[in-house]
Design an enzyme around this catalytic site. Structure first.
Site, PDB file in Angstrom:
ATOM      1  N   TRP A  21     -19.786  56.911 -30.695  1.00  0.00           N
ATOM      2  CA  TRP A  21     -18.697  56.169 -31.336  1.00  0.00           C
ATOM      3  C   TRP A  21     -18.066  56.980 -32.465  1.00  0.00           C
ATOM      4  CZ3 TRP A  21     -15.810  51.782 -31.773  1.00  0.00           C
ATOM      5  CH2 TRP A  21     -15.236  51.525 -33.035  1.00  0.00           C
ATOM      6  N   ASN A  23     -14.948  56.480 -35.630  1.00  0.00           N
ATOM      7  CA  ASN A  23     -13.772  55.831 -36.243  1.00  0.00           C
ATOM      8  C   ASN A  23     -13.088  56.790 -37.196  1.00  0.00           C
ATOM      9  OD1 ASN A  23     -16.308  54.410 -37.463  1.00  0.00           O
ATOM     10  ND2 ASN A  23     -14.805  53.904 -39.008  1.00  0.00           N
ATOM     11  N   ASP A  24     -12.819  56.415 -38.420  1.00  0.00           N
ATOM     12  CA  ASP A  24     -11.902  57.161 -39.300  1.00  0.00           C
ATOM     13  C   ASP A  24     -12.106  58.679 -39.341  1.00  0.00           C
ATOM     14  OD1 ASP A  24     -11.979  54.487 -39.990  1.00  0.00           O
ATOM     15  OD2 ASP A  24     -12.426  54.810 -42.096  1.00  0.00           O
ATOM     16  N   PHE A  84     -20.135  56.654 -45.253  1.00  0.00           N
ATOM     17  CA  PHE A  84     -18.827  56.069 -44.963  1.00  0.00           C
ATOM     18  C   PHE A  84     -17.709  57.069 -45.284  1.00  0.00           C
ATOM     19  CE2 PHE A  84     -19.151  51.118 -44.713  1.00  0.00           C
ATOM     20  CZ  PHE A  84     -20.092  51.222 -43.703  1.00  0.00           C
ATOM     21  N   ASP A 152     -14.181  54.682 -49.835  1.00  0.00           N
ATOM     22  CA  ASP A 152     -13.195  55.559 -49.194  1.00  0.00           C
ATOM     23  C   ASP A 152     -12.454  56.466 -50.179  1.00  0.00           C
ATOM     24  OD1 ASP A 152     -14.063  54.083 -47.022  1.00  0.00           O
ATOM     25  OD2 ASP A 152     -12.245  52.869 -46.844  1.00  0.00           O
ATOM     26  N   GLU A 203      -8.371  49.442 -47.388  1.00  0.00           N
ATOM     27  CA  GLU A 203      -9.318  50.503 -47.055  1.00  0.00           C
ATOM     28  C   GLU A 203      -8.581  51.848 -47.131  1.00  0.00           C
ATOM     29  OE1 GLU A 203     -12.530  48.422 -44.112  1.00  0.00           O
ATOM     30  OE2 GLU A 203     -10.768  49.170 -43.071  1.00  0.00           O
TER      31      GLU A 203
HETATM   32  C1  FRU Z   1     -12.163  51.839 -42.182  1.00  0.00           C
HETATM   33  C2  FRU Z   1     -13.617  51.669 -42.625  1.00  0.00           C
HETATM   34  C3  FRU Z   1     -13.808  52.239 -44.002  1.00  0.00           C
HETATM   35  C4  FRU Z   1     -15.277  52.570 -44.030  1.00  0.00           C
HETATM   36  C5  FRU Z   1     -15.529  53.003 -42.612  1.00  0.00           C
HETATM   37  C6  FRU Z   1     -16.884  52.619 -42.081  1.00  0.00           C
HETATM   38  O1  FRU Z   1     -11.966  51.879 -40.808  1.00  0.00           O
HETATM   39  O2  FRU Z   1     -13.983  50.313 -42.547  1.00  0.00           O
HETATM   40  O3  FRU Z   1     -13.400  51.364 -45.042  1.00  0.00           O
HETATM   41  O4  FRU Z   1     -15.562  53.580 -44.961  1.00  0.00           O
HETATM   42  O5  FRU Z   1     -14.522  52.415 -41.813  1.00  0.00           O
HETATM   43  O6  FRU Z   1     -17.136  53.211 -40.850  1.00  0.00           O
END
Ligand code: FRU
Length: 495
Positions: A21, A23-24, A84, A152, A203
């Site tokens: 997986w 994400n950011d 994170f 963040d 975020e």
């Molecule tokens: C945004 C978020 C951030 C956090 C991260 C966790 O997509 O929720 O705020 O640091 O993803 O995976």
């Protein structure tokens, strides 16, 4: 380099993790010495869904187009914790004291991220090998306000006030907090910024100076991501244009602007340490928290967006107002495998312009004008259908002069989820002679659209059945002589 197994709609121009997986995007930076681009990202290597332990994954590229998967960069101390989102700076002058003369000033890599444990704190890790392995600072955290919703950090060196600046969110208080530091270790609170559309929480903030095209001027742009609760559903990025003096960000007007009008462009981050006269570079996560964990890819989930150049320009929002606007253009390098170009056509209902790209990876550019924009009770549509080889699955992109907006319909594909919005639209102001110009990149399961040289962008994923790729494009209309096509071109891209 990216590889695509048969029957896997993994995009080739957009970065995807090999498995697991993502994400950011995090810690984006350019290493001048090695001439190498580094990206990190929120990564769970164990499952194709979000879960802790959460790591920083890592990839590198010479050309912002093909990426090498690298080893995990930063790992949490415990399985119920996460590294994170955060950013990387190059500490050229060794303000932090983490480096000695053996480390080239262009490779003094410091990551500033949120440690997600019982509370959220801002922590440091430094790299002595140019960004591959990291050591956590023994005195972490460097910023702790005893909050579970504080995260963040995006950090940059602010030349004018001679200090490091951090923007970080008190996410559920809707505050972007600005801190300053001489050494990345000691942080002093400067100010709060609150504006725009609240959604559920803020975020991934960002603050960066961006040049205004054709001038010697620039403005500061504050980015704030909101999720959930975006007006298009789920996750989106908004931005504000203003001035920054090292203490406070002051917007020039009261508008909330959105970066991308699609559903799959979130948590964007700009690159550190890039010197570019014509803009700054950014990458976003090409998904949406509403369905990111659910989409039908199996071994891996989510891609990043293409890299985009961001500049600013004054753009007509309507005939009476020009607004300073983020101009977005994609940055990548490929060869053209196959091409088709047609010019000066008045499309009739029996015509169509057809292109085939077996790889499912192509770009197009369309310049057109509605020449007979009378109100019809029928949709006077100009459509670009992008379909599987058998024509049974397709996405449809188009325009109708009565609706005066572009639409994207991804509902004729098998993936169904009530949050996976089928139909989206975007208003785009035409040039004063009524002309529109659209540039699009189609990459197997994602389409990025750029209108009028990047004044508006719209990014959406779509999921065809296994074995199907978006390998056919067809431009057509239901009406005779409704649209004048100044030009349409397609290029199949080889990555
Ligand atoms: C945004 C978020 C951030 C956090 C991260 C966790 O997509 O929720 O705020 O640091 O993803 O995976």
């Amino acid at each position: 380099a990216a590889t695509a197994a048969a029957g896997d709609n993994r995009p080739l121009l957009h970065y995807t993790p090999e498995k697991g997986w993502m994400n950011d995007p995090n810690g984006l930076f350019y290493d001048k010495k090695a001439d190498l681009w580094h990206i990190y990202f929120q990564y769970n290597p164990h499952d194709p869904f979000w879960n802790q332990p959460l790591y920083w994954g890592h990839a590198t590229s010479k050309d912002l187009t093909t990426w090498n998967h690298e080893k995990l960069a930063i790992s949490p101390d415990r399985d119920d914790e996460g590294i994170f989102s955060g950013s990387i700076v190059i500490d050229h002058n060794n303000t932090s004291g983490f480096f000695d003369d053996s480390i080239d000033p262009d490779q003094r890599v410091v990551a500033i991220y949120t440690n997600n444990a019982d509370i959220q704190t801002q922590d440091l890790a430094y790299s002595l090998d140019g960004g591959y392995t990291f050591t956590k600072f023994h005195n972490n955290p460097v910023l702790d306000v005893n909050s579970t919703q504080f995260r963040d950090p995006k950090v940059f060196w602010h030349q004018h006030s001679n200090q490091w600046i951090m923007v970080v969110v008190k996410s559920q208080e809707y505050k972007v907090q600005i801190f300053g530091s001489p050494d990345l270790k000691n942080w002093k609170f400067h100010s709060n910024f609150t504006a725009g559309y609240p959604g559920f929480q803020f975020e991934c903030p960002g603050l960066i100076e961006i040049p205004i095209t054709g001038t010697n001027e620039s403005k500061w742009v504050m980015f704030i991501a909101i999720n959930p609760g975006s007006p298009v559903g789920g996750s989106t990025n908004q931005y504000f244009i203003g001035d920054f003096d090292g203490v406070e960000f002051k917007p020039i007007d009261h508008f909330t602007r959105f970066v991308d009008l699609g559903k799959d462009y979130y948590a964007l981050q700009t690159f550190s340490d890039v010197e570019k006269a014509d803009g700054v570079l950014a990458i976003a996560w090409a998904s949406n928290w509403q369905y990111a964990n659910n989409v039908p890819t199996k071994e891996w989930r989510s891609s990043l967006s293409l890299t985009r150049n961001f500049s600013l320009d004054y753009v007509a929002a309507n005939p009476e107002s020009k607004l300073l606007t983020l101009i977005q253009t994609p940055v990548f390098q490929t060869d053209v495998a196959k091409t088709l170009e047609k010019k000066n056509i008045t499309l009739s209902a029996n015509d169509s312009i057809d292109f085939e790209a077996d790889s499912g990876v192509f770009e197009f550019e369309l310049k057109f004008k509605a020449i007979n924009a009378l109100a019809h009770s029928d949709l006077a549509n100009l459509d670009l259908y992008i379909s599987s080889a058998d024509g049974k699955e397709s996405i449809r992109f188009g325009y109708d002069p009565v609706g005066q907006s572009f639409y994207l319909d991804r509902s004729n594909t098998p993936y169904k989820n009530p949050y996976f919005t089928g139909q989206l639209s975007a208003y785009v102001e035409p040039s004063s002679d009524g002309q529109y110009k659209i540039y699009g990149v189609v990459d197997r399961n994602i389409i990025e659209l750029y209108f009028n040289d990047g004044v508006t962008a719209m990014t959406n994923t779509f999921f065809m059945s296994e074995g199907n790729t978006p390998s056919r494009a067809q431009l057509k209309t239901n009406f005779d002589d409704e649209f004048y096509i100044e030009s349409i071109s397609f290029n199949e891209l080889s990555v």
